[in-house]
Design an enzyme around this catalytic site. Structure first.
Site, mmCIF file in Angstrom:
data_model
loop_
_atom_site.group_PDB
_atom_site.id
_atom_site.type_symbol
_atom_site.label_atom_id
_atom_site.label_comp_id
_atom_site.label_asym_id
_atom_site.label_seq_id
_atom_site.Cartn_x
_atom_site.Cartn_y
_atom_site.Cartn_z
ATOM 1 N N SER A 136 1.107 -1.171 -0.049
ATOM 2 C CA SER A 136 0.248 -0.154 0.363
ATOM 3 C C SER A 136 0.597 1.508 -0.276
ATOM 4 O O SER A 136 0.017 2.291 -0.277
ATOM 5 C CB SER A 136 -0.905 -0.157 1.288
ATOM 6 N N CYS A 153 6.783 -2.465 6.097
ATOM 7 C CA CYS A 153 7.350 -2.921 7.827
ATOM 8 C C CYS A 153 8.356 -2.286 7.847
ATOM 9 O O CYS A 153 9.369 -1.803 7.712
ATOM 10 C CB CYS A 153 7.661 -4.313 7.478
ATOM 11 N N GLY A 181 4.036 -0.453 9.647
ATOM 12 C CA GLY A 181 3.698 -0.891 11.320
ATOM 13 C C GLY A 181 5.157 -0.802 11.236
ATOM 14 O O GLY A 181 6.105 -0.765 10.816
ATOM 15 N N ASN A 357 8.412 -7.088 11.980
ATOM 16 C CA ASN A 357 7.405 -6.215 11.686
ATOM 17 C C ASN A 357 6.104 -6.908 12.406
ATOM 18 O O ASN A 357 6.069 -7.899 13.071
ATOM 19 C CB ASN A 357 6.972 -5.798 10.287
ATOM 20 N N PRO A 358 5.398 -6.183 12.458
ATOM 21 C CA PRO A 358 3.989 -6.214 13.879
ATOM 22 C C PRO A 358 3.509 -7.737 13.265
ATOM 23 O O PRO A 358 2.503 -8.733 13.969
ATOM 24 C CB PRO A 358 2.942 -5.082 13.524
ATOM 25 N N CYS A 359 3.610 -7.706 11.819
ATOM 26 C CA CYS A 359 2.920 -8.900 11.141
ATOM 27 C C CYS A 359 3.549 -10.423 11.058
ATOM 28 O O CYS A 359 3.232 -11.678 11.195
ATOM 29 C CB CYS A 359 1.958 -9.361 10.218
ATOM 30 N N GLU A 361 6.263 -11.625 9.699
ATOM 31 C CA GLU A 361 7.048 -11.584 8.777
ATOM 32 C C GLU A 361 8.239 -11.320 7.912
ATOM 33 O O GLU A 361 8.887 -11.671 6.947
ATOM 34 C CB GLU A 361 6.112 -11.797 6.847
ATOM 35 N N THR A 544 -1.156 -9.871 3.142
ATOM 36 C CA THR A 544 -1.509 -9.059 1.013
ATOM 37 C C THR A 544 -3.238 -8.763 1.456
ATOM 38 O O THR A 544 -4.293 -8.768 0.940
ATOM 39 C CB THR A 544 -1.540 -10.009 0.690
ATOM 40 N N GLY A 545 -3.618 -8.244 2.700
ATOM 41 C CA GLY A 545 -5.061 -8.106 3.001
ATOM 42 C C GLY A 545 -5.607 -6.816 1.381
ATOM 43 O O GLY A 545 -6.555 -7.233 0.703
ATOM 44 N N THR A 546 -5.036 -5.291 2.132
ATOM 45 C CA THR A 546 -5.849 -4.627 0.610
ATOM 46 C C THR A 546 -5.743 -5.062 -0.946
ATOM 47 O O THR A 546 -6.527 -4.906 -1.586
ATOM 48 C CB THR A 546 -5.715 -3.422 1.144
#
Length: 963
Positions: A136, A153, A181, A357-359, A361, A544-546
């Site tokens: 994004s 990230c 994030g 990072n927050p997620c 990965e 890969t949300g948005t």
């Protein structure tokens, strides 16, 4: 800060010579497509007020309405209503691609102007055809006057000093402000069990987490595009580890207490800010020594931050149990496996990897960043349902080149992050739609074939990326930190190659992919030995949300399909429920003819699962297993899939292992232990309904994961027909008279207005309800009509009103909040309000007392006298009702049928119920769809769905964390 390529000047003719693969010579990619104009209008789901409107936007005709809505509202730049506003997808893609191409030319990446044009056209073709997407921040920032931040990230660092801690707050704030994030490890901060130089006791890292959490919450509330996303890590040998482990679990206890006291504690609720630590994911960084101590049942030492000496010992299994217990209670903390992470580290001479990072990965050096891009795997599935590995590899080459070019012009939030990123050039190529791809190929997600395909694709992706990285190093030079880490980097390349050699292929499809991956890794060794590498890191698997919705993906990241039925947004507004389009293709791949496919799809549309679908073979059920629903994947199925892909990733995987509400602490312990043994770098879990901050949880007590044939057989065995001695009555419908007494109640719940009409039998008992909520013809109005019918039929067939009241009160979902009813000042949902109101109107005091439902007068009387002394009833119980206890029916799955015996005496016999018998509550669940343990979107109010360890909105694309 903006980089120059280390002062190097490319040699004439030394740049990349590029072959045109996707685009057509002499034809611009846009000119091959049919374009159409659309109107994008979004309204506030509560008030109906238009919150976004842009008419006449231009998109290719094959882009879904969902994708065009998300891109228009989130990625088009310029003020709406002005000439500066972007109005076409062409403008958006050109803004990105032309910036990348110019930077590639300026920094010597291309051998000629013709090669630069090929790069521009190929990248444009891949983007406009939804073959891949950048993260994004690229769409937000590149080619605009804003700082051209391309990374999503970030990893920060903090030392044991007040200056460093305050700087952490500041740096994190700037990253959140930009919609990204960050994560960091707090283990350098002294524990609360150690002394300061002044003689006092240190505060400890948990105390400083409070300040950072409050800062993140404030910045989130300031209007960022999504919630602040952050990761906090603490090493398992830190003396404050137990306090850290229990922080969010204890706060969850507080949330429950406040909720029960009537406060709005839903995620995003008005009162949730009164609790702490809600803006971060917490992870414990465990090492092999600790995990072995857990296995052996031995003690483990907690070490001073200053001296490194052991200052306390704990029972490793006891601490491991506390970690798992906390995760069972509130989903935090997750685990990160330190020795595994650093064993695959390409830059150990520069420093250890301490955080993510927050997620989870992206795992790399402190004060660094990573830009991401993800490929849509389903686009590479050929007509014969085999994976086009060669085309996939060519796409990876173009994309990884573009990602590296972006570091040449990118801006960064801090100087330290910019310097590290320029020196090590970390990239994060990944993919989406794996779950849909495997289904389309007829492979089960939790199967050897599914895992082999995922492993070979991941290996090919990373091998091709490092091959291109080595080629780029020969043109514009290796990354600045390569020389000091060359041996370590090459060692990790050999580890990847060795892992590739151990993959066991099971068919022609994955064997073809594996052959190309094997060749790619051989090229990596050869070219890398000569040139070095341009990038310290190449690949991760992000949520890969948005961008997944931008590419019209059915599944995100490495996730399985979420459910077999989903909602599709329609042109002109509204949505419809459809069966995932991958399913017919999968059925044809499995050998079913068109008539069978049509029947199976119709069955799925009605039931939401494949159990007992006509003509579907039971051995094919696994192909259609999903994350939620009647055939939900087993938790270890998620773990095994991650383990298949992990050896072929530079970083790690953003994914949460989903667990049913009935899961035990021991099961979570096993997941954490097996994840370590299988070589994962990180694991997070989520047990359904473990957190208050969710509107709904998955249904309880239904037949999830069982074949109804087997269940019915068991039921028939237990429910042998027998004569019941006393006379009972079969469920018969007691219809209301043509003219009946009714009352209409207008109500407001959380700003949403509605009307309820209730009709009574002649004895005054409730017999029907009608609910009006939403505009006529809307999805909401239709659902309310169906719900009203289901409840009314249940009432007329004898389901006691108190049963419905006990089931539907305290259900939590939006709209919720204050009402305009003096008796019910706060409602947790419309359903909660409706059934509290019905209880007050139609149930006797004694029944309501057992349910804890009182009128305002009764509550006031209690305050004055200490008794709820009932208010005299006004006819609600004028007649005596015959109540049929349906519990035995539910338990034995039988119904009671009245028959006439030969001697004319009426007796009742029991017989097995048909497998399709449902309670009214189950019928409602079929109407409204399986409830999902996800928050509502802060922007548009749509139910979000999991994407890795975050949530993403299918309506507007907003996410709870990562892109």
């Amino acid at each position: 800060m903006t980089e120059t390529v280390s002062g190097k000047t490319a040699k004439a003719g030394a740049g990349l010579k590029l072959e045109r693969i996707f685009s057509t010579e002499g034809v611009h990619p846009y000119d091959e497509l049919t374009w159409e104009r659309r109107d994008v209008v979004q309204t506030n789901w509560k008030t109906g007020v238009t919150v976004f409107e842009q008419r006449g936007v231009e998109y290719p005709d094959f882009w879904s309405v969902n994708a065009s809505t998300i891109v228009t509202t989130k990625y088009f730049r310029g003020a709406v209503g002005t000439d500066a506003r972007e109005w076409s997808l062409k403008q958006l893609i050109d803004r990105i691609v032309k910036t990348y191409t110019k930077a590639g030319v300026d920094h010597g990446y291309f051998a000629s102007a013709a090669d630069a044009e090929v790069f521009e056209h190929e990248l444009t073709w891949l983007l406009v055809h939804q073959y891949f997407s950048f993260n994004s921040p690229v769409w937000f920032n590149v080619g605009t006057p804003s700082p051209q931040q391309v990374s999503a990230c970030f990893i920060l660092s903090v030392d044991d000093s007040m200056d460093s801690i305050l700087n952490w707050y500041k740096e994190e704030g700037f990253i959140f402000k930009g919609g990204s994030g960050a994560g960091l490890n707090l283990s350098r901060i002294r524990s609360s069990k150690e002394l300061l130089s002044s003689g006092g006791t240190a505060s400890g890292p948990v105390s400083f987490m409070r300040g950072a959490d409050a800062s993140a919450g404030t910045i989130k509330s300031g209007g960022a595009t999504r919630r602040a996303a952050k990761m906090v890590v603490l090493d398992v040998d830190h003396p404050d580890i137990e306090e850290f482990v229990m922080t969010k679990a204890r706060e969850e206890d507080k949330i429950r207490a406040l909720r029960d006291a009537g406060f709005d504690m839903d995620l995003g609720g008005a009162d949730i800010t009164s609790v702490q630590y809600q803006n971060a994911n917490n992870s414990v960084r465990v090492n092999d020594a600790f995990m072995r101590a857990v296995e052996d049942g031995t003690e483990f030492g907690l070490r001073s931050r200053g001296t490194g000496e052991v200052i306390e010992t704990v029972d490793a299994r006891d601490l491991f149990r506390k970690i798992s217990q906390a995760a069972w209670e509130c989903a935090d903390p997750g685990l990160q496996y330190d020795d595994t992470i650093n064993d695959w580290h390409t830059n150990p001479e520069t420093g250890r990897i301490t955080a993510s990072n927050p997620c989870s990965e992206y795992m790399s050096l402190d004060n660094s960043s990573c830009n991401l891009a993800s490929l849509n795997l389903l686009k590479f599935l050929k007509d014969d349902d085999t994976f086009d590995a060669e085309l996939f590899a060519k796409a990876v080459e173009f994309i990884i080149t573009a990602m590296d070019i972006s570091i040449c012009f990118a801006d960064f939030p801090t100087e330290a992050i910019g310097q590290t990123t320029v020196d090590y050039r970390q990239l994060g190529i990944g993919y989406a739609n794996l779950g849909a791809l495997l289904m389309a190929m007829g492979l089960g997600y939790d199967s050897d074939g599914g895992r082999a395909m995922a492993a070979t694709i991941t290996s090919l992706m990373t091998g091709t990326s490092y091959k291109r990285s080595a080629e780029l190093a020969g043109i514009v030079g290796p990354y600045n930190g390569y020389a000091r880490n060359a041996e370590a980097h090459k060692r990790v390349m050999r580890k990847h190659q060795a892992a590739n050699d151990t993959v066991r292929t099971l068919g022609i499809a994955d064997r073809q992919v594996h052959q190309l991956a094997t060749q790619a890794w051989a090229d990596v060794q050869e070219i890398g030995a000569a040139n070095g590498f341009r990038n310290a890191q190449a690949s991760v698997l992000a949520p890969t949300g948005t961008i997944g919705f931008m590419m019209d993906c059915d599944t995100t990241g490495i996730e399985p399909d979420f459910s077999l039925v989903k909602f599709k947004k329609l042109v002109g507004g509204g949505s419809m429920q459809i069966v995932n389009q991958t399913i017919p293709r999968a059925l044809r791949k499995l050998g079913y003819v068109d008539e069978q496919v049509e029947a199976i799809v119709a069955y799925i549309a009605e039931h939401g699962h494949v159990i007992d679908a006509p003509s579907l073979k039971t051995e094919h059920y696994e192909v259609f297993d999903t994350a939620m629903g009647a055939r939900a994947l087993a938790p270890m199925g998620h773990v095994r899939m991650m383990a298949a892909a992990q050896p072929f990733l530079s970083g790690a995987i953003s994914k949460t292992v989903n667990l049913p509400e009935s899961a035990t602490v021991e099961e979570i312990e096993d997941i954490y232990l097996q994840s370590w043994k299988l070589g994962l770098k990180a694991t997070a879990v989520y047990r359904d309904n473990c957190k208050v901050g969710q509107p709904l949880a998955t249904g309880k007590g239904d037949n999830k994961g069982e074949d109804s044939n087997a269940s019915a057989a068991a039921v028939v065995t237990e429910a042998e027909p027998k004569v019941i001695e006393k006379i009972v009555y079969a469920p018969t419908r007691n219809r209301l008279p043509k003219s009946r007494i009714a009352r209409t109640t207008s109500f407001t719940v959380g700003g949403a207005e509605g009307y309820m009409t209730s009709g009574a039998h002649e004895d005054g008992s409730l017999g029907e309800i009608f609910l009006k909520l939403g505009k006529q013809g809307s999805t909401l109005a239709g659902v309310m009509d169906a719900f009203s019918i289901a409840i009314s039929i249940g009432l007329q067939y004898g389901v006691p009103l108190e049963t419905f009241v006990s089931k539907y009160t305290n259900q939590r979902f939006e709209p919720a909040g204050l009402t305009d009813d003096a008796d019910i000042r706060m409602a947790q949902s419309v359903m909660d309000y409706v059934f509290r109101r019905l209880a007050l109107d139609y149930l006797p005091f004694e029944t309501r007392e057992g349910l804890g439902i009182y009128s305002a007068d009764e509550r006031q009387r209690y305050l004055e006298t200490g008794s709820y002394e009932p208010v005299p009833e006004t006819g609600n119980n004028a007649g005596e009702l015959i109540e049929i206890d349906l519990a035995p029916v539910a338990e034995t799955a039988s119904v009671v049928e009245t028959v006439e015996a030969p001697d004319a005496e009426e007796v009742a016999v029991a017989k097995p119920a048909p497998a399709t018998a449902h309670t009214s509550a189950e019928l409602l669940e079929q109407i409204t769809g399986t409830a999902v343990d996800s928050p509502l979107c802060f922007t548009c109010g749509t139910k979000m769905r999991p994407a890795g360890s975050c949530y993403v909105c299918e309506g507007c694309g907003s996410t709870s964390g990562c892109s």
